[in-house]
Enzyme design. Sequence first.
Site, PDB file in Angstrom:
ATOM      1  CG  ASP E 180      -1.918   1.022   1.287  1.00  0.00           C
ATOM      2  OD1 ASP E 180      -3.092   0.952   1.281  1.00  0.00           O
ATOM      3  OD2 ASP E 180      -1.436   2.224   1.592  1.00  0.00           O
ATOM      4  CE  LYS E 203      -6.452  -0.664  -4.766  1.00  0.00           C
ATOM      5  NZ  LYS E 203      -7.050  -1.279  -3.379  1.00  0.00           N
ATOM      6  NE  ARG E 205     -12.160   2.702  -7.412  1.00  0.00           N
ATOM      7  CZ  ARG E 205     -12.596   3.443  -6.378  1.00  0.00           C
ATOM      8  NH1 ARG E 205     -12.778   4.777  -6.180  1.00  0.00           N
ATOM      9  NH2 ARG E 205     -12.608   2.914  -5.126  1.00  0.00           N
ATOM     10  N   GLY E 237      -7.630  -8.792   0.605  1.00  0.00           N
ATOM     11  CA  GLY E 237      -7.855  -8.306  -0.833  1.00  0.00           C
ATOM     12  C   GLY E 237      -6.764  -7.825  -1.441  1.00  0.00           C
TER      13      GLY E 237
END
Lengths: 325, 325, 325, 325, 325, 325
Positions: E180, E203, E205, E237
């Site tokens: 993260d 990560k 979108r 996850g």
Amino acid sequence: MIRLQNKLDFNYGNIKIFSGSSHPGLAQEVAEYLGVSLARRELVKFPNDNIFVRLEESVRGKDVYIINTASAPVNDNIMETLIFCDACRRGSAARITVVMPYMPYGRSDKKDQPRVPITARLMADLIQTAGADRYITVDLHAGQIQGFFSIPGDEVSSFHLLSEYLLEKKLENATIVTNDLGFAKKGRNYAATLDMPLAFMEKRRTSNDAKSEILSIIGDVNDRDVVIVDDEISTGGSLMNTLKAVKDNGARDIYVVCTHGIFVGPALERLKAQPFKEIITTNTVPQMHAKSMLPNLTVLSIGPLIGEVMARVHDGRSVGEMWNE
Amino acid sequence: MIRLQNKLDFNYGNIKIFSGSSHPGLAQEVAEYLGVSLARRELVKFPNDNIFVRLEESVRGKDVYIINTASAPVNDNIMETLIFCDACRRGSAARITVVMPYMPYGRSDKKDQPRVPITARLMADLIQTAGADRYITVDLHAGQIQGFFSIPGDEVSSFHLLSEYLLEKKLENATIVTNDLGFAKKGRNYAATLDMPLAFMEKRRTSNDAKSEILSIIGDVNDRDVVIVDDEISTGGSLMNTLKAVKDNGARDIYVVCTHGIFVGPALERLKAQPFKEIITTNTVPQMHAKSMLPNLTVLSIGPLIGEVMARVHDGRSVGEMWNE
Amino acid sequence: MIRLQNKLDFNYGNIKIFSGSSHPGLAQEVAEYLGVSLARRELVKFPNDNIFVRLEESVRGKDVYIINTASAPVNDNIMETLIFCDACRRGSAARITVVMPYMPYGRSDKKDQPRVPITARLMADLIQTAGADRYITVDLHAGQIQGFFSIPGDEVSSFHLLSEYLLEKKLENATIVTNDLGFAKKGRNYAATLDMPLAFMEKRRTSNDAKSEILSIIGDVNDRDVVIVDDEISTGGSLMNTLKAVKDNGARDIYVVCTHGIFVGPALERLKAQPFKEIITTNTVPQMHAKSMLPNLTVLSIGPLIGEVMARVHDGRSVGEMWNE
Amino acid sequence: MIRLQNKLDFNYGNIKIFSGSSHPGLAQEVAEYLGVSLARRELVKFPNDNIFVRLEESVRGKDVYIINTASAPVNDNIMETLIFCDACRRGSAARITVVMPYMPYGRSDKKDQPRVPITARLMADLIQTAGADRYITVDLHAGQIQGFFSIPGDEVSSFHLLSEYLLEKKLENATIVTNDLGFAKKGRNYAATLDMPLAFMEKRRTSNDAKSEILSIIGDVNDRDVVIVDDEISTGGSLMNTLKAVKDNGARDIYVVCTHGIFVGPALERLKAQPFKEIITTNTVPQMHAKSMLPNLTVLSIGPLIGEVMARVHDGRSVGEMWNE
Amino acid sequence: MIRLQNKLDFNYGNIKIFSGSSHPGLAQEVAEYLGVSLARRELVKFPNDNIFVRLEESVRGKDVYIINTASAPVNDNIMETLIFCDACRRGSAARITVVMPYMPYGRSDKKDQPRVPITARLMADLIQTAGADRYITVDLHAGQIQGFFSIPGDEVSSFHLLSEYLLEKKLENATIVTNDLGFAKKGRNYAATLDMPLAFMEKRRTSNDAKSEILSIIGDVNDRDVVIVDDEISTGGSLMNTLKAVKDNGARDIYVVCTHGIFVGPALERLKAQPFKEIITTNTVPQMHAKSMLPNLTVLSIGPLIGEVMARVHDGRSVGEMWNE
Amino acid sequence: MIRLQNKLDFNYGNIKIFSGSSHPGLAQEVAEYLGVSLARRELVKFPNDNIFVRLEESVRGKDVYIINTASAPVNDNIMETLIFCDACRRGSAARITVVMPYMPYGRSDKKDQPRVPITARLMADLIQTAGADRYITVDLHAGQIQGFFSIPGDEVSSFHLLSEYLLEKKLENATIVTNDLGFAKKGRNYAATLDMPLAFMEKRRTSNDAKSEILSIIGDVNDRDVVIVDDEISTGGSLMNTLKAVKDNGARDIYVVCTHGIFVGPALERLKAQPFKEIITTNTVPQMHAKSMLPNLTVLSIGPLIGEVMARVHDGRSVGEMWNE
């Protein structure tokens, strides 16, 4: 540029004024000044000495003022005020202002010897703990007591009221004498406003005997009228000293001016027996009894001043402007 | 009857004394009086003006004293003190005492006009918020500032130190003159202890011009030595007034006594140019520069008094007994 | 496995016990139980009704107990206690415990009608505000009042003292009658410990006239001795009712048991005129006057219990173990 | 079903906006955005370094905003803000909002080594202690600093302002490089919004010598324009490192984006000497001097954003909706 | 120079360690490390879901530690901890330390969108409200959460424990990958200590579909072993995402390291199905079930570290020295 | 005499009512009574058991009510309520009222044995800490719990609702039986209003065996209908005892009345198996399941009462007047 919404001033709800049991006459005077009725309440002192307060009108969302002064019985009046606050807070008042014209324990405002309390600070804490949001009072023993409160408050000064009364007397050849060296600076304000010279009462213990004191007047009072000024007369002890000293120094007519005419213990008997020209005070505590005892006592009502301050506090208007400040 | 367990007095842990950056000399003096070393710490002012404190010794379970006074830069020294407290609290000190010999913002101790702060109360709140458990200070501007604190504290008086120094001078035909009417009561204490008469400096604005003032001395100074007393000398402005007034009234030698010789702005230049016999003060703020400027400046060290109070606070012994009270 | 350092139990400093002005006899009894002398203090009520406290012994780092009960004048005693706390806090006590055997305003413990205060909670807040770290009291009017305090405290129960005294009487054919339905659960405890049946006094207003009441006894008292139990007797009003009701229902000898024998207003006159076999109470308030009035009054001293609790609090030993809990 | 009374939204009184001494230009800009005048006040720094604030307009029942940022002298500006709050509280403001666009001590937000303070939390506590009811700020060093406050507040984000400015530049083949790994997540937001790849500056001490560092860029910048992002540029030290590293890795044009262009110490000299294409920042602190030094400095005004948030706070309208949230 | 009395370090009383119901195994481990027995207590969850705590040993004047972690059921464990504190406070403990190895609600540490709570700050406030004097925890989600507490505390780092375990594996050609971006700075610490390069999982979108994400690895993992680091694994996850991304980028053996192996919901099933070489975590929450499910799970005990910190806190010795700081 | 400005009552902003997850049906009922819609919010319990709340409507300057009761899972519902408060406070609500019809931990309201918590006080403190300005609840286990709160609140009584329902039944020859001696006084109120005699259930442990109990009915129930009254039925254990005892004493039809029908553990099975004529309760907790199990269960809705109180609180009108007080 954007446009803010139109706003009214902050609104603390409609006014509700309660009178404690110490000084209903002053509360009535204030209510009349404001054109409102005192709110109904039940005040009981039970046989077991416990005080009980019940508000007979809803205070929910109201701007509440509790008028109670700290005349004797002082501690009962303090506890009644605190209990009143609690009832108003739990009754969901929008704002609670304690109006205590004479704040007790003012002389206990510092540790001038080891292991004593600062009860004036304790008073401030108790009032806040009980739920008050503001206070209004008249002439604290020391201005610093304002700083004992975290909540905002308004200290009403009786100086204009008293000095204007004196001005109208058109005294000539008069001297301001401070009854206590701690009042020297405020004494100077009287002297400046009245355009009079200033003198001081000094009290000093003699070295060989703790009981005997040397009283002296610093400044000139010989063949002059004298206006003795102080914030409070309690037993009248120091006033007797000052009286003697100014007389010994050749003073003529003696006036006495103070905000708080507490007159306890031997005070009234003492003052009655002395040749004061006039004693001028206010009704921050009830003066009915004193007036019946002292024919030369003038009581100026503090009611309109308190009422005006309350109106401005309630309306959110400046209080400072009352004095053109 | 039962027997209680044998107890020692309450134990706040071993002592750790930190010096802030304002007055390391005084901190060193105190540490020497107590026979301990100052604790190590890193003090940084970053280029972005943020202050950083790191304690280089563990304070866990210790009785911590942070010695920092409020000389210029005042607000930096305040913030440094507060940050120090936070570091000690989060470092698990058992007790934190702020030792601030000269407490700032003392003259902002009441609302004497509308819409001003009471910064001295704010100071007390800030110190408590930062985690201090106690404070030690010297001669507050008003004793009531003690009551601005909820935490206990010890206000050390320089009165004995200064008055004993004066006593040894064996001045004859001298008068105490208070530089400010707010210092009248404390002036009386000097006068009584030194067995001298008392006089007052009064300053009054004339009615037609707000700038012009009438200066007068109430009491007698003609052909007498004069000892001007006050708690603090800042720019020296009022002292210049008093000096002029006593000279005009025929005074001879002039001594000046004050606890806090702040000497800011034009003070040192002004004082240097005047014929003071001696100026007596203490080192509640650093006096190195002032001493180099004023040959007639006497600085009495407050260090041993502070050290003795700290010893008694640490040991749980009476501080009041230092004055036989 | 590591070894922790050897530790003593936490040490709050040496003990100092002060007596307020309300009940010096009980304070003396406690001090004797603990084998210590009461600490010296000056207590003054000035002519202006302001209370002044000066501690004549240093409390710095001491474990201080202030013994003061809430007998009349109640509000004076409350204020005196609060002022005492302030003096101790500012005098740097290590811990302050208010020992108030009879806590006032206990019946003002909830809003059972609109716009009334919860003065018992206010009391708790005031005591904490004044600086108390703990409290010790005896038989609160409702156990929930413990929860009004944030500070820890010890509620001493007089139940064992009173019930053991009753057990020794070996009463036969006796019934416990609760004077008030709010005391029903505690009444059951007496009944269970003394192995007696239980009955209740019920008071009900009749529908047509607010003043007239129907008094009934629920449970059987006919031809039985009766022990009326309650926490407090104040004016004795309800007790008169219960007395009449049990007599009307055929009771024989009547005993009365309560923790707090306040006996105010008409109480002593009323009780004296009635055929109680014995009235048993404790000295949580002074009982000198009551004892001189009521020959059948038995006063059990709460002093040793309070002393024992104080010893355990001071030493850091379990109080619960006193009752094998 | 009943009908509630018609209500307006909560009304905090009319607006009063005061500017502290740190950044009058920004305050003026905000006032203009809101179509109001700045309220008059007197700000003095006395020769003894004590700050004095007097409000020259009544704040009684008003919704007050104090705009003051934490540029140098930082601690003076902090104290001024706190003193301002006290004056407003004691002046009976209805609500006080501190608007501090650049909050100081943000990097002192955790104990990452033993015995250091968490000064950012202390700041929050001080602001609350002084009487603030709310705060407004821009881009805290860490979002968690919001949680240091108990009072509600609004953290204004400069992200949309800065990223929209960058979008309009239509940079191609550019990479976002975070100047500090603690800014990685916010760097990602820039990268996502601008649809650019992301790279990181990593600084690591070599094992044998504490002073020497290895600088590396993680991610690809070769033959690409680079936008270095951070929340604040202070001395510019890390920026110099990042500049060197991206240059060494083959970067082309270098842009720098940050919210708070503090530029202290050697910053402006350093930045001026380097081939930055453009340095983009906001005026959360005054930028007059920086603009005169750095020709390639672009300052986007934060004024309208702060003004819009203040309008919504004052009116009780959603602030979140400004970002369609 | 005077001599201070000989002092011991501050003494918080003898130690009492209570285990809540969440993690008795860890509490036992700590007690054994300290060579003491866990204190007896009764813990009940009544049929009405109300939790009841009774301490079966006196805590009067004791230094109490309540060991309870925030594993599921989280809110029951929180309430149990708070109730425990209340029982200890009212039972007159000298000091209460909450030892909560895994602090809940850590991810709710800022308002990153409008109208959400900062529950981590609320947690800190609740713990203080319930009476805790200190806290001990392990690896907060953000170091700033320390600043949510006013009380002092010790955040124990598992970094040395975990990094030393990894060092002993002597991995070559391995890269640290942060799971993260918020963990980037702590990831760098692992990389530096283990002398490995660093890479990041990003990560993002995609613009056209809110659900679809682009996963990328910034930095080089091709043909290298990978150590994925994070503070906590909850449902696993993001770990699944990172696993896929590093595999897609050519990584070889995959290690996972985290302080808090919470493993909730589908976590254990997911992890079991994947080819992790080793998953390394600690027992800040119970790991019995996880160990039975995951053969390649290594659990390093945090017990000795917590025990050592408690010993030092109890004894008043430096905790920082454990890390040579 | 002066004229005050015209004022409206205090205005807390427009109303926003949120429902927690415990009892949406009641919240809906209240909203319908008030003619408003429930405000939208997102409530999530994450897999790691952490609760998350997001307000989907702005609460800035609004008068917010959070309706959540303490049915199982109790601690989740408590934490959800506290988190809700935090979100509203940080979202700048003007006023936050927690509406918790069934307040948990009511039976933990005093220390009736050593070393237990007073969890009901803790609850009050937690609710205040989380930011609530007021509370509304129904029939506290003890009225004194009101005093556990410092914030004002309204305890709604179900007494009129339940007693009027009973009055309409026109029961003859019926007796009120209190299920618990702690409910004796409230039982008397039922008896007086319904004009029925009163009897008490007494439970006493026998001396030789702690487990065996003697159950007795004090008062007459022979050949009479019986109405068993209590504040709450939880597992139904004591109710089973009372049922047996009144049956053994010859009672005929048995009615049960309580405010809070919690019905946990074996309650519904037990009650279903017994010949109660009717069980009457309210929906302070959801009763859907209980109604499906118990055909003779009557649930009176508390919704209109709560709605009416909320309307008056919101409008600043008297709540006491609802009961003609």
